[in-house]
Design an enzyme around this catalytic site. Structure first.
Site, PDB file in Angstrom:
ATOM      1  N   CYS A 100       0.673  -4.723  -9.259  1.00  0.00           N
ATOM      2  CA  CYS A 100       0.779  -6.047  -8.415  1.00  0.00           C
ATOM      3  C   CYS A 100       0.055  -6.416  -7.151  1.00  0.00           C
ATOM      4  O   CYS A 100      -0.268  -7.530  -6.663  1.00  0.00           O
ATOM      5  CB  CYS A 100       1.929  -5.170  -7.449  1.00  0.00           C
ATOM      6  SG  CYS A 100       3.907  -4.936  -8.488  1.00  0.00           S
ATOM      7  N   GLU A 153       7.627  -7.309  -7.271  1.00  0.00           N
ATOM      8  CA  GLU A 153       6.800  -8.128  -6.680  1.00  0.00           C
ATOM      9  C   GLU A 153       6.138  -9.302  -8.137  1.00  0.00           C
ATOM     10  O   GLU A 153       6.254 -10.100  -7.413  1.00  0.00           O
ATOM     11  CB  GLU A 153       5.408  -7.406  -6.505  1.00  0.00           C
ATOM     12  CG  GLU A 153       5.252  -6.375  -5.134  1.00  0.00           C
ATOM     13  CD  GLU A 153       5.460  -5.182  -5.292  1.00  0.00           C
ATOM     14  OE1 GLU A 153       6.096  -4.715  -6.623  1.00  0.00           O
ATOM     15  OE2 GLU A 153       4.400  -4.348  -5.050  1.00  0.00           O
ATOM     16  N   HIS A 175       8.454  -4.975 -11.653  1.00  0.00           N
ATOM     17  CA  HIS A 175       8.108  -4.764 -10.480  1.00  0.00           C
ATOM     18  C   HIS A 175       8.633  -5.415  -9.489  1.00  0.00           C
ATOM     19  O   HIS A 175       8.299  -6.665  -9.823  1.00  0.00           O
ATOM     20  CB  HIS A 175       6.848  -4.018  -9.924  1.00  0.00           C
ATOM     21  CG  HIS A 175       6.348  -2.929 -10.569  1.00  0.00           C
ATOM     22  ND1 HIS A 175       5.006  -2.396  -9.738  1.00  0.00           N
ATOM     23  CD2 HIS A 175       6.776  -1.965 -11.384  1.00  0.00           C
ATOM     24  CE1 HIS A 175       5.241  -0.941 -11.116  1.00  0.00           C
ATOM     25  NE2 HIS A 175       5.999  -0.863 -11.836  1.00  0.00           N
ATOM     26  N   CYS A 224       1.388  -1.909  -5.600  1.00  0.00           N
ATOM     27  CA  CYS A 224       0.618  -0.774  -6.461  1.00  0.00           C
ATOM     28  C   CYS A 224      -0.380  -1.757  -7.173  1.00  0.00           C
ATOM     29  O   CYS A 224      -0.790  -3.080  -6.607  1.00  0.00           O
ATOM     30  CB  CYS A 224       1.699  -0.341  -7.681  1.00  0.00           C
ATOM     31  SG  CYS A 224       1.479  -1.411  -8.687  1.00  0.00           S
TER      32      CYS A 224
END
Length: 149
Positions: free
Chosen positions: A85, A54, A52, A82
């Protein structure tokens, strides 16, 4: 650098993700007013469910800092993180989390859950809604194009 300028840099990363066929999420890590790391979503292209935006940005920032702890850094991400993360954000000791649009399907700050910060050893300062309309528009346009294809 103010929050809007930093979020525009994260939006640029999100646009790069969209151009690569990834869900348009972008992130930047800022220390002392300078971007030290960037990340865009890459799970599809890298066959990595943890890639992701992040996580990509945090990994790059930690490598540059020579330490997984980033207590003097701020993370700007275009969409509410999420749970995975947000866990990484806590583990990295990010000082401030600034995000754009809410994520009603996976957002762990306030959308689908309220992350249990009362049970963790770190709680970043959190600000949401920065350039939220722009971030949401990128997502809407991306998924609209996918449905039409």
């Amino acid at each position: 650098m103010d929050d809007v300028v930093c979020m525009k840099k994260a939006l640029h990363e999100a646009a790069k993700a969209a151009a690569a066929g990834e869900v348009p999420v972008g992130a930047v890590v800022v220390r002392d007013g300078r971007v030290i790391a960037r990340g865009s979503n890459k799970p599809v292209g890298s066959s990595d469910p943890t890639a992701h935006a992040e996580i990509v940005a945090l990994r790059r920032a930690a490598k540059k800092a020579g330490n997984y702890r980033l207590p003097d850094c701020d993370l700007y991400v275009t969409v509410e993180p999420c749970a995975m993360c947000l866990g990484a954000i806590v583990q990295s000791r990010i000082r401030r989390l600034v995000f754009g649009a809410l994520d009603p399907k996976a957002g762990a700050v306030s959308s689908i859950m309220n992350f249990p910060f009362d049970r963790t050893n770190h709680r970043p300062e959190i600000h949401g809604g920065i350039l939220a309309a722009e971030a949401a528009r990128l997502l809407r346009d991306f998924f609209r194009a996918r449905r039409q294809a």
